[in-house]
Write an enzyme that holds these catalytic residues in place. Structure first.
Site, PDB file in Angstrom:
ATOM      1  N   CYS A  79       0.742  -1.150   0.148  1.00 45.61           N
ATOM      2  CA  CYS A  79       0.022   0.033   0.153  1.00 45.61           C
ATOM      3  C   CYS A  79       0.747   1.317   0.057  1.00 45.61           C
ATOM      4  O   CYS A  79       1.515   1.300   0.992  1.00 45.61           O
ATOM      5  CB  CYS A  79      -0.914  -0.002   1.237  1.00 45.61           C
ATOM      6  SG  CYS A  79      -1.912   1.436   1.472  1.00 45.61           S
ATOM      7  N   ASP A 105      -2.034  16.174  -2.997  1.00 44.18           N
ATOM      8  CA  ASP A 105      -2.418  15.350  -3.795  1.00 44.18           C
ATOM      9  C   ASP A 105      -1.138  15.620  -5.216  1.00 44.18           C
ATOM     10  O   ASP A 105      -0.901  16.492  -5.572  1.00 44.18           O
ATOM     11  CB  ASP A 105      -3.492  15.538  -4.565  1.00 44.18           C
ATOM     12  CG  ASP A 105      -4.088  14.252  -5.705  1.00 44.18           C
ATOM     13  OD1 ASP A 105      -3.242  13.991  -6.443  1.00 44.18           O
ATOM     14  OD2 ASP A 105      -5.110  13.837  -5.463  1.00 44.18           O
ATOM     15  N   HIS A 175      -9.077   7.392   2.256  1.00 46.75           N
ATOM     16  CA  HIS A 175      -8.375   8.600   2.079  1.00 46.75           C
ATOM     17  C   HIS A 175      -9.665   9.738   1.685  1.00 46.75           C
ATOM     18  O   HIS A 175     -10.520   9.428   0.799  1.00 46.75           O
ATOM     19  CB  HIS A 175      -7.441   8.823   0.990  1.00 46.75           C
ATOM     20  CG  HIS A 175      -7.538   8.131  -0.450  1.00 46.75           C
ATOM     21  ND1 HIS A 175      -8.076   6.848  -0.660  1.00 46.75           N
ATOM     22  CD2 HIS A 175      -7.924   8.870  -1.243  1.00 46.75           C
ATOM     23  CE1 HIS A 175      -7.976   6.638  -1.888  1.00 46.75           C
ATOM     24  NE2 HIS A 175      -8.063   7.650  -2.446  1.00 46.75           N
ATOM     25  N   HIS A 177     -10.559  13.354   0.293  1.00 46.95           N
ATOM     26  CA  HIS A 177      -9.864  14.730  -0.576  1.00 46.95           C
ATOM     27  C   HIS A 177     -10.454  15.938   0.162  1.00 46.95           C
ATOM     28  O   HIS A 177     -11.579  15.983   0.611  1.00 46.95           O
ATOM     29  CB  HIS A 177     -10.633  14.324  -1.976  1.00 46.95           C
ATOM     30  CG  HIS A 177     -10.094  13.236  -2.516  1.00 46.95           C
ATOM     31  ND1 HIS A 177      -8.952  13.402  -3.603  1.00 46.95           N
ATOM     32  CD2 HIS A 177     -10.648  11.919  -2.657  1.00 46.95           C
ATOM     33  CE1 HIS A 177      -9.034  12.146  -4.165  1.00 46.95           C
ATOM     34  NE2 HIS A 177      -9.700  11.181  -3.474  1.00 46.95           N
TER      35      HIS A 177
END
Length: 215
Positions: A79, A105, A175, A177
């Site tokens: 991962c 990101d 996760h 955003h």
């Protein structure tokens, strides 16, 4: 080039218990080589398979796959977000504490696009401890406020989480955003926004309450 130093943080209460460090590997994370080793070896070594819609791409599985980043240079098929959390992969970190890490990101929808993840591996919401989920949201809430004060262009903020393949999750480590929005930005979502009859909404609400009871 290591990770950026974490921000100082105050006022957070630790969740009950300690997080496990285990990180199961998975062969489900397959990435299309687009940028190759040079992108992975760049300073911002972040990977997010959940592309939300940029540069004219509307929300679609095709556009999500188009924007994946090749990470064949990772050792094994582990991962990547766990690697970032352990400090084994570089990231542009904006916040870190014992339980959560948040970083930029690598292919932002807009400048300031952040990912907030639990350090302990959880593939989806079903695997995520509720107290850790609360902490993910708390950090995301704080970062959303910070974006408005950052000097970056930010007329609004979106928080988005994809849970499961049908929801376009392609990195199977939870996760959230957090990204700035402004008039004319490239983010788009296709959906059927028709108003539904109250009868249908009530029937759906019954099903949701049944699911709550089954938890």
């Amino acid at each position: 080039m290591g990770r950026s130093p974490p921000l100082q943080h105050r006022g957070y209460l630790p969740p009950d218990g300690r997080l496990a460090d285990a990180c199961p590997t998975t062969d489900e994370q397959q990435f299309v080589s687009g940028h190759g080793a040079s992108a992975w070896q760049s300073r911002n070594r972040l990977v997010d398979g959940n592309r939300l819609g940029v540069a004219g791409h509307l929300w679609s599985r095709r556009s999500l796959r188009h924007l994946r980043i090749g990470v064949g240079e990772l050792q094994g098929d582990g991962c990547v977000f766990c690697s970032i959390a352990r400090g084994q992969a570089e990231a542009s970190v904006v916040f870190e504490d014992e339980w959560i890490i948040a970083f930029m990101d690598i292919q932002p929808v807009t400048p300031g696009h952040l990912l907030v993840i639990p350090k302990s591996h959880a593939e989806g919401l079903e695997d995520l401890r509720e107290d850790i989920g609360v902490r993910v949201w708390t950090v995301a809430h704080r970062l959303g406020r910070a974006l408005r004060l950052s000097g970056l262009r930010c007329e609004g903020v979106n928080l988005f989480l994809a849970d499961g393949e049908a929801a376009f999750q392609e990195v199977f480590h939870v996760h959230l955003h957090v990204f700035p929005r402004f008039k004319g930005d490239p983010f788009r979502i296709e959906a059927d926004w028709r108003v539904h009859e109250r009868r249908l909404l009530d029937e759906t609400a019954v099903a949701v309450r049944r699911g709550i009871t089954a938890l």
